[in-house]
Write an enzyme that holds these catalytic residues in place. Structure first.
Site, PDB file in Angstrom:
ATOM      1  N   LYS A 282       0.848  -1.180   0.000  1.00  0.00           N
ATOM      2  CA  LYS A 282       0.000   0.000   0.000  1.00  0.00           C
ATOM      3  C   LYS A 282       0.901   1.253   0.000  1.00  0.00           C
ATOM      4  CE  LYS A 282      -4.517   0.654   2.050  1.00  0.00           C
ATOM      5  NZ  LYS A 282      -5.435   0.202   3.088  1.00  0.00           N
ATOM      6  N   GLU A 368     -18.622  -6.037  10.680  1.00  0.00           N
ATOM      7  CA  GLU A 368     -19.543  -5.288  11.534  1.00  0.00           C
ATOM      8  C   GLU A 368     -20.600  -6.198  12.173  1.00  0.00           C
ATOM      9  OE1 GLU A 368     -18.484  -4.262   8.595  1.00  0.00           O
ATOM     10  OE2 GLU A 368     -17.597  -2.289   8.958  1.00  0.00           O
ATOM     11  N   ARG A 396     -25.452  -3.018   7.672  1.00  0.00           N
ATOM     12  CA  ARG A 396     -25.341  -4.483   7.470  1.00  0.00           C
ATOM     13  C   ARG A 396     -25.432  -5.265   8.784  1.00  0.00           C
ATOM     14  NH1 ARG A 396     -19.648  -5.962   4.838  1.00  0.00           N
ATOM     15  NH2 ARG A 396     -20.829  -5.209   3.050  1.00  0.00           N
TER      16      ARG A 396
HETATM   17  C1  LIG Z   1     -18.444  -2.772   5.433  1.00  0.00           C
HETATM   18  C2  LIG Z   1     -17.300  -1.798   5.411  1.00  0.00           C
HETATM   19  N1  LIG Z   1     -16.677  -1.509   6.572  1.00  0.00           N
HETATM   20  C3  LIG Z   1     -15.671  -0.602   6.583  1.00  0.00           C
HETATM   21  C4  LIG Z   1     -15.268   0.014   5.427  1.00  0.00           C
HETATM   22  C5  LIG Z   1     -14.178   1.066   5.455  1.00  0.00           C
HETATM   23  N2  LIG Z   1     -13.042   0.634   4.666  1.00  0.00           N
HETATM   24  C6  LIG Z   1     -12.832   1.064   3.447  1.00  0.00           C
HETATM   25  S1  LIG Z   1     -11.481   0.386   2.754  1.00  0.00           S
HETATM   26  C7  LIG Z   1     -11.123  -0.446   4.193  1.00  0.00           C
HETATM   27  C8  LIG Z   1      -9.906  -1.309   4.286  1.00  0.00           C
HETATM   28  C9  LIG Z   1      -9.912  -2.276   3.130  1.00  0.00           C
HETATM   29  O1  LIG Z   1      -8.776  -3.112   3.243  1.00  0.00           O
HETATM   30  P1  LIG Z   1      -8.453  -4.063   2.022  1.00  0.00           P
HETATM   31  O2  LIG Z   1      -9.668  -4.779   1.610  1.00  0.00           O
HETATM   32  O3  LIG Z   1      -7.285  -4.854   2.421  1.00  0.00           O
HETATM   33  O4  LIG Z   1      -8.095  -3.058   0.825  1.00  0.00           O
HETATM   34  P2  LIG Z   1      -6.790  -2.133   0.703  1.00  0.00           P
HETATM   35  O5  LIG Z   1      -7.231  -0.745   1.156  1.00  0.00           O
HETATM   36  O6  LIG Z   1      -5.728  -2.716   1.553  1.00  0.00           O
HETATM   37  O7  LIG Z   1      -6.462  -2.156  -0.765  1.00  0.00           O
HETATM   38  C10 LIG Z   1     -12.091  -0.230   5.130  1.00  0.00           C
HETATM   39  C11 LIG Z   1     -12.107  -0.825   6.489  1.00  0.00           C
HETATM   40  C12 LIG Z   1     -15.953  -0.327   4.239  1.00  0.00           C
HETATM   41  N3  LIG Z   1     -15.659   0.267   3.050  1.00  0.00           N
HETATM   42  N4  LIG Z   1     -16.941  -1.237   4.260  1.00  0.00           N
HETATM   43 MG   LIG Z   2      -5.297  -4.554   2.302  1.00  0.00          MG
END
Ligand SMILES: Cc1ncc(C[n+]2csc(CCOP(=O)(O)OP(=O)(O)O)c2C)c(N)n1
Ligand SMILES: [Mg+2]
Ligand SMILES: CC(=O)[C@@H](O)[C@H](O)COP(=O)(O)O
Length: 632
Positions: A282, A368, A396
């Protein structure tokens, strides 16, 4: 002309050789840093998928082969490779490029929902659908390690792994991070595959030992190559997916375009569901992002494009930081108070509580539903959990709130940040459903504080309730100045007490300031107006019913959905009490609101003093014989 300028669509990628592709990746990175440092957005996640996305669009034929991005915050590169580089300066602005895939923007975009862990279900359904229709299309789902901690991803995986000829390729984009490092056993299992080098080490050892003798080398290499599949199965770590009988390719260096392409081609050749596990970083290529401990520039405001230093100097304290202070203070006085987050420790302000009380802080991953029911479990064990969560993500976990927390009368406090119109993240991020959800939950108490003093008070009050859910909601951004009451009445705050008041304005949260401005406009028109902040918005205060009955018109104003919201609940209680005073609810209209600034969207929703006062004057005039002069 730069390589990027030559890319009008994925077809323009196919003529580039390895060196040119690397140059293209460099140009994309530079463009991303330049543009997103100005607009704000998800810079870190997109810097991590530059090579991956180039490889995806070279191997697959989008949009015939749909590429689904889970969450979708990492789709800027996809948008650049599908002809939208020029729109980057408009990112997340009114009428500009969305921060997530958008079907209105391009046929290459399929899923707009930014709620994590839904991508595999989308892809599984699409793949089944195309197969049933006899269409030769491969669906590719890009899902992050964080999104793989969400239960829905495993509901999909359960179906995918039982369907051996499903034309679906899952790309696990494993950068080890959500915001902070991804938590849980799944992440550890991915990490084990990521770091376990037994297979590679044996191959390196054999290669080194035979490198001096060509004939042995050739024979041994052919033997090894022949044995590779078996050897890999024996030596390669039995990754997370092997037990699901899922074909697995990886781990692959996600920043090596050739290696990713080769892995994707191999996966494509299998003809059934495959996991391609790519390791990415990242914030790759931007040192300030790579080194940013908190979240590797997961979501940024405007920053210096060289140093990464934030440019937008936040003058006012944020609602989040007010909550962080109040939570820490409460935690110091109440050992039974514990904190729960769904992979959003910093964004919800719980990081300071976690620093001081690590054993009382639970990060459950992007989960969640589990967070809410696990909180019910914590409460049943005698603790008082505070679940800090963005409003939209509570959607959700409605069933868990209803049937695990409320039905069991468990004392759990939900602190909903980003409640109401959020702005740049668009329709799946506005926190406009929580008040409607709250109104359905028996026994639930809700506070919508209007300023920092009321937020602190709400948390104190909520923490005292041990036999029912409580909810505190506040918006994204800076907390307004304190808005003192002129009078307290039956637990409510009277903000304006008009002489001979004919209009009662009931206001919630940040709309209290709007309400006082409505009152001053009406008073200027000779219409006496009272403004009340119920403080505890749900259940509806009986004293509010009595107050309403004393007026000719009631107006409610809330930064929440107007259908089934707080105003609706008040209207229902007025009807139930036989009070016939007309009530008009002002809230967020029942529709999906595009991205723009929070202020622009609140204006669009009519949540401004001018429009509301104009309505009140017209309503009063129409009920009078001598009509009041219309508001200019
Ligand atoms: C249901 C839900 N909870 C929280 C979020 C907030 N959120 C957005 S991106 C993220 C982290 C995602 O991590 P990953 O899937 O590993 O993607 P990366 O950012 O590392 O590419 C979170 C917690 C969300 N979008 N959806
Ligand atoms: Mg990730
Ligand atoms: C993609 C996602 O869900 C989060 O990263 C969100 O964009 C953050 O929103 P804030 O910028 O309001 O914290």
């Amino acid at each position: 002309m730069s390589f990027l300028d030559r890319i009008r669509g994925p077809q323009d990628l196919r003529d580039l050789d390895g060196r040119e592709l690397e140059r293209l990746a460099e140009e994309i990175r530079g463009t991303l840093i330049h543009a997103v440092s100005r607009t704000g957005g998800h810079l870190g996640p997109n810097l991590g998928v530059v090579e991956l996305t180039i490889a995806l669009h070279r191997v697959f034929d989008s949009p015939n082969d749909p590429i689904v991005f889970d969450v979708g915050h990492q789709a800027y590169v996809h948008k650049m490779l599908t002809g939208r580089t020029g729109d980057l300066p408009t990112l997340r602005q009114r009428g500009g490029m969305a921060g997530y895939p958008s079907r209105a923007e391009s046929p290459h975009d399929w899923v707009e929902n930014s709620h994590a862990s839904a991508g595999l279900s989308w892809a599984e359904g699409m793949a089944k659908g195309f197969r049933l229709r006899g269409e030769d299309r491969t669906v590719v789902a890009v899902v992050g390690d964080g999104a793989l901690t969400g239960g829905m991803a495993w509901e999909a995986m359960n179906n995918i792994s039982a369907d051996p000829d499903l034309p679906l390729i899952i790309v696990a984009n494993d950068n080890g991070r959500s915001y902070t490092p991804t938590v849980g056993g799944i992440a550890q299992a991915l990490g084990a595959v990521r770091t376990d080098r037994r297979y590679e080490d044996v191959l390196d050892l054999v290669r080194r030992s035979i490198s001096g003798t060509p004939w042995i080398g050739r024979t041994a290499y052919e033997w090894l190559h022949g044995m590779k599949a078996g050897l890999k199965d024996v030596l390669a770590p039995q990754g997370l997916f092997a037990d699901l009988d899922m074909k697995y390719v990886g781990p692959i260096d996600g920043h090596d375009i050739g290696a990713v392409e080769q892995a994707l081609q191999q996966a494509k050749g299998f003809g059934g569901p495959v996991i391609v596990h790519v390791r990415t970083q990242k914030g790759r290529g931007f040192k300030a992002a790579e080194d940013h401990v908190e979240d590797q520039f997961h979501s940024i405001g405007q920053i210096d494009a060289v140093t990464g230093a934030p440019l937008s100097s936040k003058t006012t304290q944020s609602w989040t930081s007010v909550f962080a202070d109040a939570m820490l203070d409460l935690g110091r006085r109440r050992a039974d108070v514990v904190a729960v987050t769904a992979a959003m420790l910093y964004p919800t302000g719980l990081h300071r509580f976690a620093d001081e009380f690590p054993e009382r802080t639970f990060d459950v991953g992007i989960a969640e539903q589990h967070a809410v029911t696990s909180a019910a479990g914590l409460a049943s064990a005698g603790l008082h959990p505070v679940v800090a969560i963005y409003s939209t993500f509570l959607n959700r976990a409605f069933d868990q709130l209803l049937m695990d927390v409320a039905l069991h009368r468990q004392g759990v406090t939900f602190v909903l940040d980003r409640a109401g119109i959020t702005g740049p993240d668009g329709p799946s991020h506005h926190g406009m459903w929580d008040t409607s959800i709250a109104g359905l939950v028996p026994g639930l108490s809700l506070w919508a504080p209007r300023d920092a003093v009321r937020l602190t008070g709400a948390l104190e009050a909520a923490a005292e309730i041990a036999d029912a859910p409580t909810m505190i909601r506040f918006p994204r951004g800076g907390v307004p100045e304190e808005l003192p009451a002129v009078e307290q009445h039956e637990g409510m705050d009277v903000l304006v007490r008009g002489a001979d008041a004919r209009v009662l304005v009931v206001a919630y949260g940040p709309m209290c300031r709007v309400a006082t401005e409505v009152a001053s406009r009406l008073t200027d028109q000779g219409i006496g107006t009272t403004v009340i902040d119920p403080v505890r918005a749900l259940p509806v205060n009986r004293a509010l019913i009595t107050e309403a009955a004393r007026h000719d018109l009631v107006i409610s104003i809330e930064d929440g959905g107007e259908v089934g919201g707080l105003g609706s609940r008040l209207a229902q209680e007025l009807r139930r009490a036989g009070v016939t005073v007309p009530l008009r609810e002002f809230g967020i209209p029942q529709q999906f609101h595009d991205h723009a600034s929070r202020d622009e969207l609140l204006e669009d929703c009519g949540l401004n003093p001018q429009e509301i006062a104009r309505y009140a004057v017209e309503a009063i005039s129409s009920s009078d014989s001598d009509p009041v002069a219309p508001l200019r």
